[in-house]
Design an enzyme around this catalytic site. Structure first.
Site, PDB file in Angstrom:
ATOM      1  N   TRP A 167       0.705  -1.350  -0.348  1.00  0.00           N
ATOM      2  CA  TRP A 167       0.459  -0.218   0.019  1.00  0.00           C
ATOM      3  C   TRP A 167       0.657   1.221  -0.019  1.00  0.00           C
ATOM      4  CZ3 TRP A 167      -5.544   0.560   1.323  1.00  0.00           C
ATOM      5  CH2 TRP A 167      -6.671  -1.477   1.200  1.00  0.00           C
ATOM      6  N   ASP A 218       0.531   4.274   0.931  1.00  0.00           N
ATOM      7  CA  ASP A 218      -0.591   4.553   1.307  1.00  0.00           C
ATOM      8  C   ASP A 218      -0.461   6.374   1.496  1.00  0.00           C
ATOM      9  OD1 ASP A 218       0.649   4.324   3.123  1.00  0.00           O
ATOM     10  OD2 ASP A 218      -0.869   3.520   4.517  1.00  0.00           O
ATOM     11  N   TYR A 249      -2.976   4.918  -3.306  1.00  0.00           N
ATOM     12  CA  TYR A 249      -3.838   5.264  -2.741  1.00  0.00           C
ATOM     13  C   TYR A 249      -3.898   6.207  -1.552  1.00  0.00           C
ATOM     14  CZ  TYR A 249      -7.583   4.394   1.369  1.00  0.00           C
ATOM     15  OH  TYR A 249      -8.378   4.132   2.634  1.00  0.00           O
ATOM     16  N   ARG A 293      -8.966  12.430   0.368  1.00  0.00           N
ATOM     17  CA  ARG A 293      -9.473  10.894   1.212  1.00  0.00           C
ATOM     18  C   ARG A 293      -9.973  10.224   1.656  1.00  0.00           C
ATOM     19  NH1 ARG A 293      -3.841   7.463   2.426  1.00  0.00           N
ATOM     20  NH2 ARG A 293      -4.325   7.657   4.476  1.00  0.00           N
ATOM     21  N   ASP A 294     -10.816   8.716   1.881  1.00  0.00           N
ATOM     22  CA  ASP A 294     -12.142   8.351   1.762  1.00  0.00           C
ATOM     23  C   ASP A 294     -13.068   9.275   3.241  1.00  0.00           C
ATOM     24  OD1 ASP A 294     -12.732   5.569   3.509  1.00  0.00           O
ATOM     25  OD2 ASP A 294     -11.305   6.008   5.919  1.00  0.00           O
ATOM     26  N   SER A 336      -9.800   6.347   7.335  1.00  0.00           N
ATOM     27  CA  SER A 336      -8.018   6.549   6.625  1.00  0.00           C
ATOM     28  C   SER A 336      -8.011   8.076   6.095  1.00  0.00           C
ATOM     29  CB  SER A 336      -8.589   5.302   5.587  1.00  0.00           C
ATOM     30  OG  SER A 336      -8.332   4.108   6.308  1.00  0.00           O
ATOM     31  N   ASP A 347     -11.782   2.509  -2.669  1.00  0.00           N
ATOM     32  CA  ASP A 347     -13.378   3.603  -2.400  1.00  0.00           C
ATOM     33  C   ASP A 347     -13.717   4.549  -2.870  1.00  0.00           C
ATOM     34  OD1 ASP A 347     -12.981   1.507  -0.086  1.00  0.00           O
ATOM     35  OD2 ASP A 347     -13.056   2.377   1.693  1.00  0.00           O
ATOM     36  N   HIS A 389     -17.555  -3.825  -3.626  1.00  0.00           N
ATOM     37  CA  HIS A 389     -17.954  -4.767  -3.166  1.00  0.00           C
ATOM     38  C   HIS A 389     -19.360  -5.135  -3.374  1.00  0.00           C
ATOM     39  CE1 HIS A 389     -19.513  -4.078   0.825  1.00  0.00           C
ATOM     40  NE2 HIS A 389     -18.333  -3.282   1.073  1.00  0.00           N
ATOM     41  N   TRP A 442     -21.738  -3.553  -2.070  1.00  0.00           N
ATOM     42  CA  TRP A 442     -21.958  -1.877  -1.781  1.00  0.00           C
ATOM     43  C   TRP A 442     -22.358  -1.711  -3.368  1.00  0.00           C
ATOM     44  CZ3 TRP A 442     -16.557   1.374  -0.178  1.00  0.00           C
ATOM     45  CH2 TRP A 442     -16.771   2.595  -0.705  1.00  0.00           C
ATOM     46  N   ASN A 474     -11.876  -6.559   2.039  1.00  0.00           N
ATOM     47  CA  ASN A 474     -13.118  -6.467   2.885  1.00  0.00           C
ATOM     48  C   ASN A 474     -13.676  -7.891   3.528  1.00  0.00           C
ATOM     49  OD1 ASN A 474     -17.100  -6.864   2.695  1.00  0.00           O
ATOM     50  ND2 ASN A 474     -16.314  -4.768   2.647  1.00  0.00           N
ATOM     51  N   TRP A 524     -17.076  -2.495   8.058  1.00  0.00           N
ATOM     52  CA  TRP A 524     -15.891  -2.835   7.661  1.00  0.00           C
ATOM     53  C   TRP A 524     -14.538  -2.943   8.470  1.00  0.00           C
ATOM     54  CZ3 TRP A 524     -12.411   1.692   8.031  1.00  0.00           C
ATOM     55  CH2 TRP A 524     -13.710   2.291   9.437  1.00  0.00           C
ATOM     56  N   LYS A 528      -5.376  -7.057   1.567  1.00  0.00           N
ATOM     57  CA  LYS A 528      -5.015  -6.134   2.595  1.00  0.00           C
ATOM     58  C   LYS A 528      -4.320  -7.269   3.394  1.00  0.00           C
ATOM     59  CE  LYS A 528      -6.511  -4.455   6.256  1.00  0.00           C
ATOM     60  NZ  LYS A 528      -6.451  -2.238   6.988  1.00  0.00           N
ATOM     61  N   GLU A 554      -2.771  -5.870   9.769  1.00  0.00           N
ATOM     62  CA  GLU A 554      -2.267  -4.278   9.821  1.00  0.00           C
ATOM     63  C   GLU A 554      -4.172  -3.241   9.983  1.00  0.00           C
ATOM     64  OE1 GLU A 554      -0.565  -2.861   6.173  1.00  0.00           O
ATOM     65  OE2 GLU A 554       1.483  -3.837   6.955  1.00  0.00           O
ATOM     66  N   ASP A 584      -7.293  -1.607  10.880  1.00  0.00           N
ATOM     67  CA  ASP A 584      -8.415  -0.802   9.716  1.00  0.00           C
ATOM     68  C   ASP A 584      -9.039   0.409  10.170  1.00  0.00           C
ATOM     69  OD1 ASP A 584      -8.997  -2.554   7.966  1.00  0.00           O
ATOM     70  OD2 ASP A 584     -10.361  -3.868   8.851  1.00  0.00           O
TER      71      ASP A 584
HETATM   72  C1  LIG Z   1     -22.227   5.512   1.656  1.00  0.00           C
HETATM   73  O1  LIG Z   1     -23.317   4.836   1.051  1.00  0.00           O
HETATM   74  C2  LIG Z   1     -23.095   3.205   1.246  1.00  0.00           C
HETATM   75  C3  LIG Z   1     -23.942   2.289   0.704  1.00  0.00           C
HETATM   76  O2  LIG Z   1     -24.756   3.532   0.276  1.00  0.00           O
HETATM   77  C4  LIG Z   1     -23.700   3.149   2.665  1.00  0.00           C
HETATM   78  O3  LIG Z   1     -24.003   2.112   3.418  1.00  0.00           O
HETATM   79  C5  LIG Z   1     -23.216   4.608   3.898  1.00  0.00           C
HETATM   80  O4  LIG Z   1     -24.168   4.317   4.830  1.00  0.00           O
HETATM   81  C6  LIG Z   1     -22.519   5.516   3.275  1.00  0.00           C
HETATM   82  N1  LIG Z   1     -21.954   6.580   4.050  1.00  0.00           N
HETATM   83  C7  LIG Z   1     -22.225   7.622   4.730  1.00  0.00           C
HETATM   84  C8  LIG Z   1     -21.126   8.427   5.669  1.00  0.00           C
HETATM   85  O5  LIG Z   1     -23.973   8.432   4.558  1.00  0.00           O
END
Ligand SMILES: *[C@@H]1O[C@H](CO)[C@@H](O)[C@H](O)[C@H]1NC(C)=O
Ligand SMILES: *[C@@H]1O[C@H](CO)[C@@H](O)[C@H](O)[C@H]1NC(C)=O
Length: 446
Positions: free
Chosen positions: A136, A138, A171, A176-177, A183, A224, A269, A272, A308, A367, A395, A399, A401
């Protein structure tokens, strides 16, 4: 770090295909298929669909072909408009290579195994040292060590004659994130993030890669980020990041393609983007981004389940999947691939590093350091799907998360849920008790 049995295992998994004939009912062709293209006697290789030819009993009146006639090849990787200067060879990029083993992860695992008092658990833990995981990148600080790894890999393959792949994760997006906290990255959009990402991060990685053109690199691009743009634009940090993420990922694809890197864009995944309502918007995002980037030849496909816990192929749907027909990664991939059409290469890699145990989560969206997870199927090219190039461990298991300390600035509530392991340290640092559980609950066993 010497490459030993893990690399040999990867090679061994390739060799049988090269020589054998496929058995009755076995696969014998299709886009992306690198195995045997002839069938045992008494059976005939028959085109089922562009991705799948099968050895069916009996003999056919038409000679078998490996490229199906009268079909538009869907998901080929050679685009005429390619901007890449170093076009990758067609076919599965992993075939014929062994993995370079991350010296960092190998040393973490070696140290962790020494701390385990039970001797059989310690011995099992030590075997993880030789299982390839992705490296990574990162933060900018990881780029110099990456250059050292490339140098080591180059020297190793010169002395052994065995070509190596260095697997990496790109990454470091600014902001990010954007839908979580654990992260957070080092670059901020408000503080010159896009320029910093391009010049201090991607350009610096490219400069290292240019020094070792003999080393093959496979990269997962920005876990992500694109999935967040599909489902999380209601989060203001994601909405604010949208144009920057797209510009940065485009730049990464173009620049890394130009130095011969093979790339899989992160595709979340099954739980999602695998929801039926999310599939088409996801396919739309991948295809439009790929087209607007000029179809960089290094883009090979998509990576799923990175970091995941989903099974590639679940024995039965986990109750948390709540009726999603795409309740595991193979259903998700089979549903997404046709939507990519001829507009994006439909090849996949799937992370199974922590997917050994199923039905351990309370919600599918959980996660963070999920309790009672075990190491999963080890990296192999024997994937059972012509869409999937490789089962991988992206992953590095062990390490962390994210921290469970609610006073930490990077605390994310997911890391303190009842199905998250307690006493978790900061993201990316070693989590010994979690590693030990991954070892003891590995499935298949180590
Ligand atoms: C981001 O999208 C996912 C999938 O729809 C959802 O489960 C999650 O709660 C969302 N995150 C936020 C912080 O809204
Ligand atoms: C939790 O984080 C706070 C803030 O960083 C720190 O002061 C505290 O020592 C941490 N607690 C533990 C148990 O690590």
């Amino acid at each position: 770090m010497k490459i030993t049995s893990a690399g040999l295992l990867a090679l061994a998994s390739v060799l049988p295909f090269a020589t054998a004939q496929s058995p009755e009912w076995g696969q014998c062709g299709g886009i992306g298929w690198t195995g045997a293209t002839s069938c045992v006697s008494g059976t005939t290789c028959s085109v089922i669909n562009p991705y799948y030819s099968q050895c069916l009993p009996g003999s056919a009146s038409v000679p078998p072909t490996t490229t199906p006639p009268n079909t538009t090849p869907v998901g080929t990787t050679t685009a005429p408009t390619s901007t890449g200067s170093t076009a990758p060879a067609p076919g599965n990029p992993f075939t014929g290579f062994e993995y370079f083993i991350s010296p960092l992860y190998a040393s973490e695992v070696a140290a962790a195994a020494k701390l385990i008092t039970d001797s059989s658990t310690a011995a099992a833990a030590a075997t993880v040292e030789k299982i390839p995981t992705f490296i990574w990148l990162d933060s900018v600080s990881k780029i110099a060590p990456f250059g050292t790894y490339l140098s080591t890999a180059s020297a190793q393959q010169k002395s052994s004659g065995q070509k190596l792949i260095v697997p990496i994760v790109i990454y470091d997006l600014p902001d990010r994130d954007c839908a979580a906290l654990a992260s957070n990255g080092e670059f901020s959009i408000a503080d010159n993030g896009e320029t910093n990402y391009k010049s201090l991060y991607i350009d610096a990685i490219v400069a290292q890669i240019k020094q070792f053109p003999d080393v093959k690199i496979v990269a997962v691009i920005e876990p992500d980020s694109l999935a967040n743009l599909v489902t999380n634009l209601s989060v203001s940090k994601c909405a604010n990041a949208q144009t920057t993420y797209l510009a940065c990922v485009t730049y990464a694809m173009q620049q890394l393609s130009a130095v011969g890197v093979t790339m899989y864009l992160d595709a979340g995944h099954a739980g999602w983007l695998g929801w039926p309502a999310n599939l088409s918007p996801a396919a739309q995002l991948f295809t439009s981004l790929y087209a607007s980037a000029g179809k960089p030849s290094g883009v090979r496909g998509l990576a799923t389940n990175v970091a995941n816990y989903n099974a590639l192929s679940a024995a039965s749907p986990d109750p948390i999947t709540q009726g999603n027909p795409n309740y595991d990664e193979i259903h998700y991939i089979n549903a997404l691939a046709p939507l990519l059409g001829s507009n994006f290469p439909a090849h996949f890699i799937v992370d199974q590093g922590r997917s050994g145990q199923q039905n351990i989560r309370q919600q599918w969206g959980d996660w963070c350091n999920v309790l009672n997870a075990g190491f999963g199927t080890q990296p192999t090219l024997n994937t059972g799907s012509s869409f999937i190039d490789a089962i991988v461990w992206v992953k590095p298991g062990g390490e962390c998360d994210g921290t469970s300390n609610s006073s930490s600035p990077r605390f994310d509530a997911h890391c303190a849920l009842s199905d998250a392991a307690p006493n978790a340290p900061e993201a990316g640092t070693w989590f010994q008790s979690y590693f030990q559980t991954l070892v003891t609950r590995a499935n298949p066993p180590l």
